[in-house]
Design an enzyme around this catalytic site. Structure first.
Site, PDB file in Angstrom:
ATOM      1  N   ASP A  48      38.581  30.639  45.992  1.00  0.00           N
ATOM      2  CA  ASP A  48      38.110  31.855  45.333  1.00  0.00           C
ATOM      3  C   ASP A  48      39.465  32.890  45.028  1.00  0.00           C
ATOM      4  O   ASP A  48      39.826  33.830  45.449  1.00  0.00           O
ATOM      5  CB  ASP A  48      37.535  32.798  46.692  1.00  0.00           C
ATOM      6  CG  ASP A  48      36.678  33.790  46.345  1.00  0.00           C
ATOM      7  OD1 ASP A  48      36.186  33.978  45.099  1.00  0.00           O
ATOM      8  OD2 ASP A  48      36.236  34.605  47.106  1.00  0.00           O
ATOM      9  N   HIS A  74      34.859  48.740  51.231  1.00  0.00           N
ATOM     10  CA  HIS A  74      34.788  48.395  52.641  1.00  0.00           C
ATOM     11  C   HIS A  74      35.201  49.618  53.375  1.00  0.00           C
ATOM     12  O   HIS A  74      36.344  50.239  53.091  1.00  0.00           O
ATOM     13  CB  HIS A  74      35.578  47.227  53.072  1.00  0.00           C
ATOM     14  CG  HIS A  74      35.370  45.964  52.283  1.00  0.00           C
ATOM     15  ND1 HIS A  74      35.949  45.720  51.255  1.00  0.00           N
ATOM     16  CD2 HIS A  74      34.460  44.769  52.527  1.00  0.00           C
ATOM     17  CE1 HIS A  74      35.424  44.379  50.822  1.00  0.00           C
ATOM     18  NE2 HIS A  74      34.686  43.767  51.897  1.00  0.00           N
ATOM     19  N   ASP A 107      38.991  49.455  53.744  1.00  0.00           N
ATOM     20  CA  ASP A 107      39.900  49.627  52.598  1.00  0.00           C
ATOM     21  C   ASP A 107      40.247  51.062  52.595  1.00  0.00           C
ATOM     22  O   ASP A 107      41.522  51.281  52.153  1.00  0.00           O
ATOM     23  CB  ASP A 107      39.038  49.612  51.451  1.00  0.00           C
ATOM     24  CG  ASP A 107      38.597  48.171  51.157  1.00  0.00           C
ATOM     25  OD1 ASP A 107      38.894  47.198  51.876  1.00  0.00           O
ATOM     26  OD2 ASP A 107      37.454  47.896  50.597  1.00  0.00           O
ATOM     27  N   GLU A 160      25.591  39.300  49.832  1.00  0.00           N
ATOM     28  CA  GLU A 160      26.472  38.533  48.952  1.00  0.00           C
ATOM     29  C   GLU A 160      26.489  36.806  49.196  1.00  0.00           C
ATOM     30  O   GLU A 160      27.129  36.752  49.965  1.00  0.00           O
ATOM     31  CB  GLU A 160      27.555  39.253  48.619  1.00  0.00           C
ATOM     32  CG  GLU A 160      28.409  38.798  47.691  1.00  0.00           C
ATOM     33  CD  GLU A 160      29.701  39.576  47.460  1.00  0.00           C
ATOM     34  OE1 GLU A 160      29.658  40.869  47.493  1.00  0.00           O
ATOM     35  OE2 GLU A 160      30.655  38.946  47.413  1.00  0.00           O
ATOM     36  N   ASP A 195      28.869  41.038  41.460  1.00  0.00           N
ATOM     37  CA  ASP A 195      30.407  40.988  41.574  1.00  0.00           C
ATOM     38  C   ASP A 195      30.902  40.024  40.436  1.00  0.00           C
ATOM     39  O   ASP A 195      30.872  39.070  40.223  1.00  0.00           O
ATOM     40  CB  ASP A 195      30.728  40.313  42.898  1.00  0.00           C
ATOM     41  CG  ASP A 195      30.809  41.572  43.890  1.00  0.00           C
ATOM     42  OD1 ASP A 195      30.274  42.860  43.510  1.00  0.00           O
ATOM     43  OD2 ASP A 195      31.284  41.305  45.076  1.00  0.00           O
ATOM     44  N   ASP A 224      39.107  35.188  42.321  1.00  0.00           N
ATOM     45  CA  ASP A 224      38.875  36.350  42.135  1.00  0.00           C
ATOM     46  C   ASP A 224      39.581  36.968  41.086  1.00  0.00           C
ATOM     47  O   ASP A 224      40.094  38.115  40.721  1.00  0.00           O
ATOM     48  CB  ASP A 224      39.139  37.326  43.245  1.00  0.00           C
ATOM     49  CG  ASP A 224      38.108  37.262  44.461  1.00  0.00           C
ATOM     50  OD1 ASP A 224      37.063  36.567  44.024  1.00  0.00           O
ATOM     51  OD2 ASP A 224      38.375  37.605  45.272  1.00  0.00           O
ATOM     52  N   GLU A 232      27.954  36.829  42.975  1.00  0.00           N
ATOM     53  CA  GLU A 232      29.342  36.622  42.357  1.00  0.00           C
ATOM     54  C   GLU A 232      29.784  35.390  41.626  1.00  0.00           C
ATOM     55  O   GLU A 232      29.571  34.333  42.178  1.00  0.00           O
ATOM     56  CB  GLU A 232      30.282  37.139  43.639  1.00  0.00           C
ATOM     57  CG  GLU A 232      31.802  36.783  43.368  1.00  0.00           C
ATOM     58  CD  GLU A 232      32.461  37.516  44.373  1.00  0.00           C
ATOM     59  OE1 GLU A 232      32.224  38.366  45.021  1.00  0.00           O
ATOM     60  OE2 GLU A 232      33.964  37.066  44.502  1.00  0.00           O
ATOM     61  N   HIS A 243      31.779  32.753  43.739  1.00  0.00           N
ATOM     62  CA  HIS A 243      31.022  32.278  44.726  1.00  0.00           C
ATOM     63  C   HIS A 243      30.115  31.194  44.256  1.00  0.00           C
ATOM     64  O   HIS A 243      29.887  30.351  45.019  1.00  0.00           O
ATOM     65  CB  HIS A 243      30.256  33.496  45.526  1.00  0.00           C
ATOM     66  CG  HIS A 243      31.200  34.552  46.097  1.00  0.00           C
ATOM     67  ND1 HIS A 243      30.663  35.573  46.822  1.00  0.00           N
ATOM     68  CD2 HIS A 243      32.504  34.607  46.308  1.00  0.00           C
ATOM     69  CE1 HIS A 243      31.840  36.370  47.281  1.00  0.00           C
ATOM     70  NE2 HIS A 243      32.732  35.459  47.110  1.00  0.00           N
ATOM     71  N   ASP A 269      34.839  42.495  41.500  1.00  0.00           N
ATOM     72  CA  ASP A 269      35.481  42.131  42.681  1.00  0.00           C
ATOM     73  C   ASP A 269      36.516  41.184  42.087  1.00  0.00           C
ATOM     74  O   ASP A 269      36.356  39.750  42.175  1.00  0.00           O
ATOM     75  CB  ASP A 269      34.344  41.397  43.426  1.00  0.00           C
ATOM     76  CG  ASP A 269      34.790  41.164  44.777  1.00  0.00           C
ATOM     77  OD1 ASP A 269      36.222  41.299  44.944  1.00  0.00           O
ATOM     78  OD2 ASP A 269      34.276  40.662  45.551  1.00  0.00           O
TER      79      ASP A 269
END
Ligand code: XUL
Ligand code: CO
Length: 437
Positions: A306, A100, A103, A231, A295, A308, A267, A270, A338
């Site tokens: 989430d 991003h 980031d 996404e 992802d 991750d 993802e 998700h 991700d």
């Protein structure tokens, strides 16, 4: 600069290796179904989790040990961090990364200052890309952290938030283009609502579509040929996110005349938040020609948010690879981790263990999926299951040659439908288990 001094390049050592800092299945040059593993996966590291994640959660602050961090959010620190990230990715042997805008470089007091910060860091990203050959899988804009986006970005009730987001995506597109990015992702972090009492849902959807059209226009204007990806995610941080799942995105893109300009970045976590399996989301997206990239991660059914986590479940990765092989690959998309290390895995070496595990789980899944496909038993079963559509009345329906009148006539003559045949679910589950042996 050696920031991971104790770690050398991670090598493939084969399934019998007990070295935790080696690949047991990911062998980049190994060819499966005519393509190297490197090209099947196009693995990517997510900058935000691995280089901006601190291990904070709603119950406590960050506790990750990152010896290269100096505690500031300065451009100098951002530049140093780029060197660290590329050393990590080089040693891991991943060909791609994603970021991003926020980031990689700190936000300034004004948009102009923010863009200047980004430009300084992008110059270093470019230098490191050239030095290592590591490429940008996708760039994206963070349209959810800053308070200006509290009501959303493209779907905000505040037109200025839309305008700022447009300016931000414009810059992120330019930067992604400059770095040779091969995709660009839109994740609508706050593009949704917390309640419908204060929300004009139709107006927000129209604005979201307008935003995407403006992005498509600008992409053409600057000659960026990367793939646009949406996404899907159903919720979190919003109660309802408009890009809920693959089906909602497909309907939205078609309704607003955007279907030819976007694919989806699916993802795993998700998918499960939406009440689907990852394989469902991949199969659905692929069925409509919309599966662009993934992802890679997983959730935790006992937590339900989430989380991750890095993917290690071979049923998950095998399912992914069956769909991906079925559509002939992901390129220009890839497999982006991700995913973040757990809060208690606070040492830098844990970043290696996490990615090695994810890459190996996908490589192992690829091998199993390729075996399932080579055997053909599953494919033949499915083909046989639908054989009533290959001729007779089924074929006439598929070819549009039979309407309700003809179908009634057919059934009146026949009296009743042909008996059903077992779906053999348990037999097939047992069959799948055989490939894992
Ligand atoms: C959040 C998420 C994002 C996107 C990019 O759940 O997945 O990191 O991948 O904005
Ligand atoms: Co994501």
């Amino acid at each position: 600069m050696a920031l991971f001094p104790d770690i050398s390049t991670i090598r493939y050592e084969g399934p019998k290796s007990t070295n935790p800092l080696s690949f047991r299945h990911y062998n980049p040059d190994e060819v499966i179904e005519g393509k190297s593993m490197r090209d099947h996966f196009r693995f990517s590291v997510a900058y935000w989790h691995s280089f901006r994640g601190t291990g904070s959660d709603p119950f406590g602050p960050g506790c990750a040990h990152r010896p290269w961090e100096d505690g500031t959010d300065s451009v100098e620190m951002a530049i140093k961090r780029v060197r660290v990230a590329f050393e990590f990715m080089e040693k891991l042997g991943v060909p791609f990364y994603c970021f991003h805008d926020r980031d990689v470089a700190p936000e300034g007091k004004t948009l102009a200052e923010t863009n200047a910060n980004l430009d300084r860091v992008v110059a270093v990203l470019k230098e490191e890309q050239q030095r290592t050959g590591i490429k940008l899988l996708w760039g994206t804009a963070n349209l959810f952290s800053n308070a200006r986006y509290m009501h959303g970005a493209a779907t905000s009730c505040n037109a200025d938030a839309f305008a700022f987001a447009a300016a931000q995506v414009k810059k992120a597109l330019e930067v992604t283009h400059e770095l040779g990015g091969v995709n660009y992702v839109f994740w609508g972090g706050r593009e949704g609502y917390s309640n419908l009492w204060n929300t004009d849902l139709k107006r927000e959807l129209d604005h979201l579509a307008r935003f995407f059209h403006l992005a498509v226009d600008y992409k053409k204007q600057i000659g960026f040929t990367g793939q646009f990806l949406i996404e899907p995610k159903p919720k979190e941080p919003t109660v309802h996110q408009y890009d809920f799942d693959a089906a909602a995105c497909a309907a939205f893109l078609r309704t607003y005349g955007l279907i030819n300009d976007f694919k989806l970045n699916i993802e795993a976590n998700h998918a499960t938040l939406a009440g689907h399996t990852m394989m469902h989301e991949l199969a659905y997206a692929s069925a409509y020609g919309l599966l662009g990239s993934i992802d890679a991660n997983r959730g935790d059914l006992l937590l339900g948010w989430d989380t991750d986590q890095f993917p290690t479940d071979l049923y998950l990765t095998t399912g992914c690879m069956l769909v991906i092989l079925g559509q002939g690959g992901l390129a220009p998309g890839g497999v982006n981790f991700d995913a973040k290390v757990r809060r208690e895995s606070f040492e830098p070496v844990d970043l290696f263990h996490a990615h090695i595990g994810g890459m190996d789980a996908f490589a192992h899944g690829l091998k199993i999926a390729a075996r399932i496909r080579a055997d053909g038993v599953l494919r033949d079963f499915v083909k046989q299951r639908y054989q009533s559509w290959d001729g007779g009345i089924g074929q006439q329906i598929e070819q549009g040659k039979a309407g309700f009148v003809e179908l009634e006539k057919y059934m009146l003559e026949k009296g009743n439908a042909a008996p059903n045949v077992s779906g053999r679910q348990e037999m097939l589950e047992n069959l799948i288990n055989r490939y894992f042996g």
